[in-house]
Design an enzyme around this catalytic site. Structure first.
Site, PDB file in Angstrom:
ATOM      1  N   TYR A  41       0.866  -1.177   0.000  1.00 55.23           N
ATOM      2  CA  TYR A  41       0.000   0.000   0.000  1.00 55.23           C
ATOM      3  C   TYR A  41       0.910   1.237   0.000  1.00 55.23           C
ATOM      4  O   TYR A  41       1.997   1.214  -0.567  1.00 55.23           O
ATOM      5  CB  TYR A  41      -0.954  -0.079   1.206  1.00 55.23           C
ATOM      6  CG  TYR A  41      -2.152   0.821   1.053  1.00 55.23           C
ATOM      7  CD1 TYR A  41      -2.968   0.736  -0.086  1.00 55.23           C
ATOM      8  CD2 TYR A  41      -2.469   1.770   2.005  1.00 55.23           C
ATOM      9  CE1 TYR A  41      -4.055   1.576  -0.255  1.00 55.23           C
ATOM     10  CE2 TYR A  41      -3.553   2.616   1.857  1.00 55.23           C
ATOM     11  CZ  TYR A  41      -4.348   2.516   0.724  1.00 55.23           C
ATOM     12  OH  TYR A  41      -5.416   3.353   0.554  1.00 55.23           O
ATOM     13  N   LYS A  96     -20.441 -21.092  -9.894  1.00 56.55           N
ATOM     14  CA  LYS A  96     -19.753 -20.912 -11.176  1.00 56.55           C
ATOM     15  C   LYS A  96     -18.313 -20.457 -10.918  1.00 56.55           C
ATOM     16  O   LYS A  96     -17.368 -20.914 -11.565  1.00 56.55           O
ATOM     17  CB  LYS A  96     -20.500 -19.856 -11.999  1.00 56.55           C
ATOM     18  CG  LYS A  96     -20.070 -19.775 -13.434  1.00 56.55           C
ATOM     19  CD  LYS A  96     -20.742 -20.836 -14.258  1.00 56.55           C
ATOM     20  CE  LYS A  96     -20.468 -20.617 -15.719  1.00 56.55           C
ATOM     21  NZ  LYS A  96     -21.265 -21.475 -16.569  1.00 56.55           N
TER      22      LYS A  96
END
Length: 766
Positions: A41, A96
């Protein structure tokens, strides 16, 4: 509580526990130190941001976009459930996502959009597209789905596909090509009747036409009857297939037809209609869960039929999982700007060609002992075929390159294939292969501790999944009470060895046992007393052919259960010691560890035997064994006794089994790192190879390693698998989980199948 209620409860529990849902996000970089976090970060993260700002394509270099697909729906046509809304569709989308991950190692965010408005849906997807490398549209109702897909393909520069349409179209097209080949029919001459005119049916027809079917040779029906020019309720896409004479019924249309494609409702194709079809009729009955015609009825009606369904319990399953994971894999890997017709066609031809190739042993093993050969019962590959990723993905990638939509072409295809295989290490297909193979020929398995809830639950799953035919041992009263609690209503044989009604069998067993051990200090009275013990009784059932295999050990320490097995069943012919192996489902694929439970301090001779027995088991799972004999020493670096014992075992194996890929003594980190071996010990048989079997110098090392892996890394374990026993006898670890027990039942069944094969072979040879 009925079977249906049990299934319902199980499904809800699966999705709710231990954490709700089926997928989570995992970091891919180190994050332990302050330094790591300052790179992940602020301030370090600014550098890749600036690089991407300079050139947007750098987003593929510095972020996960290139392996990230969105599975997007508005929940308007959810598998068989209809318009249930975006929230209710989320479990399907997560499912899925799971398939994308396990079959092609593609990461997914599932996104449920709360709008039925075409324009608003398209705008939403376009606005979030920068996040993703590809977009899989799912469960959107027709005709909106066509417009949504058409617009997004046109307006976005990443691959977009509505799998409900094209998935079925691609897989069934591959099946059609092979069926026509077998039926000796020309594609431009065949007459096709399609039942169903929704998105999947239209996508199939469109792809069949691209393959060479003539439009005028397709007759299509929807729930209101035949599509004809007189109908004024047809969409533009349906009008393309409205050549039929108005009022034609299904029976008339099927008269002399070559192909029936069903994407509609169960049992609408009668035996009589089937009889009217042309010679070698091709029937794709894809309604789920009930096909347009029952499989058994169809094949008994026409001996010359070539049939496919959407179900896994019949040959030729048209399963979308054969397509979408690998189509997106190939598209992502060349950074395709779209999934075009050329790429879909490449997938069709790759799947069709793969079915004609000889099937690897691993796939034969998964689907039982019958050899799968190209023919009426095998016109499309099986979902478990490990070659799919290396055949379909490269074909799609190449088509993207040839058709000019690949921004990042592949140059080294060999390297690409290796990368694809590496991705497969992630998926633990072994358990699925194992269970599938057990189901191909289930055996009678005695559960010696069936009056424990978890053991009975494992028996219930084994029964309901068709893995085994359970025989339950224990207190009848307790078992019946627990069966009620589990909603396990099937009529299963229950035996309580202590009861009066088992007196006859118990005495017979005691007599047989006593006669075999009378010269080893066993009295008839002792034998009779022992037969009241379930493990002795169960072992005798297997010995006497009243059962094929047994499982026990959930409630007792391992040694106390091994003892009766050794006394009653003993070693297989030509085997001088018993051992165990554990198959560990690691992220790099399955690894076998031996000996995890029996031999405390094996000699060099013992270690060589353990290696040879483990090798047979690894082959039983359809894998080529690559065996490292591990130690704390590398190739003679220590003169200590335990290291030299391992060295002697390796020397013996090298001398008498030169073809075996085995080496050592070697440290575990070297064994598991092919590059390290190659650099330091290029002379080793393991150099550059991926080790899948570790033989430990003693029981302590093996047992501690497998339990550490299991607990610290949450690695699933199948085992300990008994090696060298004369009959299929398998012992659970004390307090094993239900899942571990079900897997061990599958091992016992496969072991019984193998031993039966071996015994037949012996008879033939004599």
């Amino acid at each position: 509580m009925h079977h249906k209620d049990t299934k319902r409860r199980e499904a809800l529990l699966y999705h709710a526990k231990p954490t709700p849902g089926k997928i989570k996000v995992m970091p891919t970089k180190k994050y332990a130190t302050q330094r790591d976090l300052s790179l992940a970060y602020s301030p370090g993260v600014a550098e890749p941001c600036l690089e991407i700002a300079k050139d947007v394509n750098n987003v593929y270099k510095y972020t996960s976009k290139g392996n990230l697909v969105a599975v997007i729906t508005n929940g308007t046509a959810v598998l068989g459930l209809g318009d249930i809304g975006p929230e209710a569709s989320k479990p399907v989308m997560e499912g899925k996502a799971l398939l994308f991950k396990i079959f092609a190692d593609i990461d997914v965010f599932d996104i449920e959009v709360d709008t039925k408005d075409i324009e608003s849906f398209i705008q939403t997807v376009k606005n979030i597209a920068p996040t993703f490398g590809g977009i899989n549209l799912e469960d959107i109702k027709a005709p909106e789905s066509f417009e949504i897909e058409r617009r997004l393909v046109e307006e976005l520069n990443i691959p977009v596909m509505h799998d409900d349409q094209h998935g079925t179209a691609i897989i069934s097209s591959a099946a059609l090509l092979n069926a026509l080949f077998l039926a000796k029919k020309k594609i431009d001459k065949v007459k096709i009747v399609v039942s169903g005119a929704g998105s999947a049916a239209l996508a199939c027809a469109n792809l069949y036409v691209l393959l060479g079917v003539k439009e005028k040779n397709i007759i299509m029906f929807d729930k209101d009857g035949v599509l004809s020019s007189e109908r004024n309720d047809l969409s533009d896409l349906q009008k393309r297939y409205s050549f039929a004479k108005p009022g034609t019924d299904l029976k008339t249309a099927l008269n002399d037809a070559d192909v029936f494609l069903g994407l509609s409702a169960g049992n609408i194709l009668s035996a009589d209609m089937l009889k009217g079809m042309a010679k070698n009729p091709i029937v794709f009955a894809m309604a789920n869960p009930v096909p347009e015609i029952d499989y058994d009825l169809a094949i008994s009606t026409r001996k010359d039929i070539i049939m496919a369904t959407g179900r896994s319990d019949h040959p030729n399953q048209v399963n979308n999982v054969l397509g979408f994971p690998y189509i997106f894999r190939g598209a992502l890997d060349v950074r395709a700007t779209k999934i075009n017709e050329a790429m879909k066609m490449a997938a069709v031809h790759a799947l069709a060609a793969l079915a004609k190739e000889s099937v690897p042993e691993q796939v034969n093993i998964a689907y039982g002992e019958t050899k799968l050969n190209f023919g009426r019962e095998y016109i499309i590959p099986k979902p478990f075929d490990p070659r799919l990723i290396t055949i379909v993905a490269p074909a799609v990638a190449k088509a993207a390159m040839d058709s000019g939509v690949a921004l990042h072409p592949i140059t080294d295809w060999k390297k690409y294939e290796e990368e694809l295989l590496e991705r497969l290490g992630f998926d633990n297909k072994m358990v699925r292969l194992l269970i599938n193979r057990a189901k191909s020929e289930p055996k009678r398995v005695v559960f010696a501790e069936a009056d424990h809830l978890d053991v009975l639950k494992a028996a219930q799953i084994a029964h309901e999944e068709g893995i085994a035919i359970p025989i339950l041992l224990g207190s009848k009263e307790v078992i019946l009470e627990l069966k009620e609690e589990l909603g396990f209503y099937a009529d299963i044989q229950i035996i309580d060895p202590k009861t009066k009604e088992e007196d006859g069998r118990r005495m017979r067993y005691a007599d047989i046992f006593w006669k075999s051990r009378q010269r080893r200090g066993i009295s008839l009275y002792e034998a009779q007393k022992w037969m009241r013990e379930r493990n002795y009784f169960a072992a005798m059932m297997v010995n006497d052919g009243e059962a094929d295999a047994l499982v026990s050990g959930y409630s007792r320490s391992y040694p106390s259960v091994v003892k009766p097995m050794m006394q009653l069943i003993g070693k297989a012919p030509g085997i001088s010691l018993i051992a165990t192996t554990n198959m560990m489902m690691t992220t790099r694929g399955p690894i076998f560890l031996s000996d995890t439970a029996i031999n405390p301090t094996p000699s060099a001779d013992d270690l060589a035997k353990i290696a040879l027995m483990t090798e047979k088991t690894v082959r039983m799972f359809g894998m080529e064994p690559v065996i490292a004999m591990v130690s704390y020493s590398n190739f003679g670096s220590s003169p200590n006794q335990t290291a030299t014992t391992v060295r002697e075992a390796v020397a013996y194996l090298h001398k008498y089994y030169p073809d075996l890929i085995v080496d050592g003594e070697i440290q575990a980190d070297f064994a598991l790192n092919p590059e390290m071996i190659k650099n330091k010990f290029p002379f080793s048989k393991l150099a550059g190879k991926k080790v899948n079997t570790l033989i430990f110098p003693n029981l302590e090392a093996a047992n501690i390693t497998y339990k550490l892996l299991k607990e610290l890394n949450h690695v699933d374990s199948v085992g300990p698998i008994m090696l060298g026993m004369d009959k299929p006898v398998h012992i659970f670890q004390l307090g094993a989980s239900v899942e571990e027990m079900v897997n061990m039942v599958a091992v016992a069944v496969v072991d019984a199948q193998e031993k039966e094969k071996r015994n037949k072979q012996i008879k033939v040879n004599f």
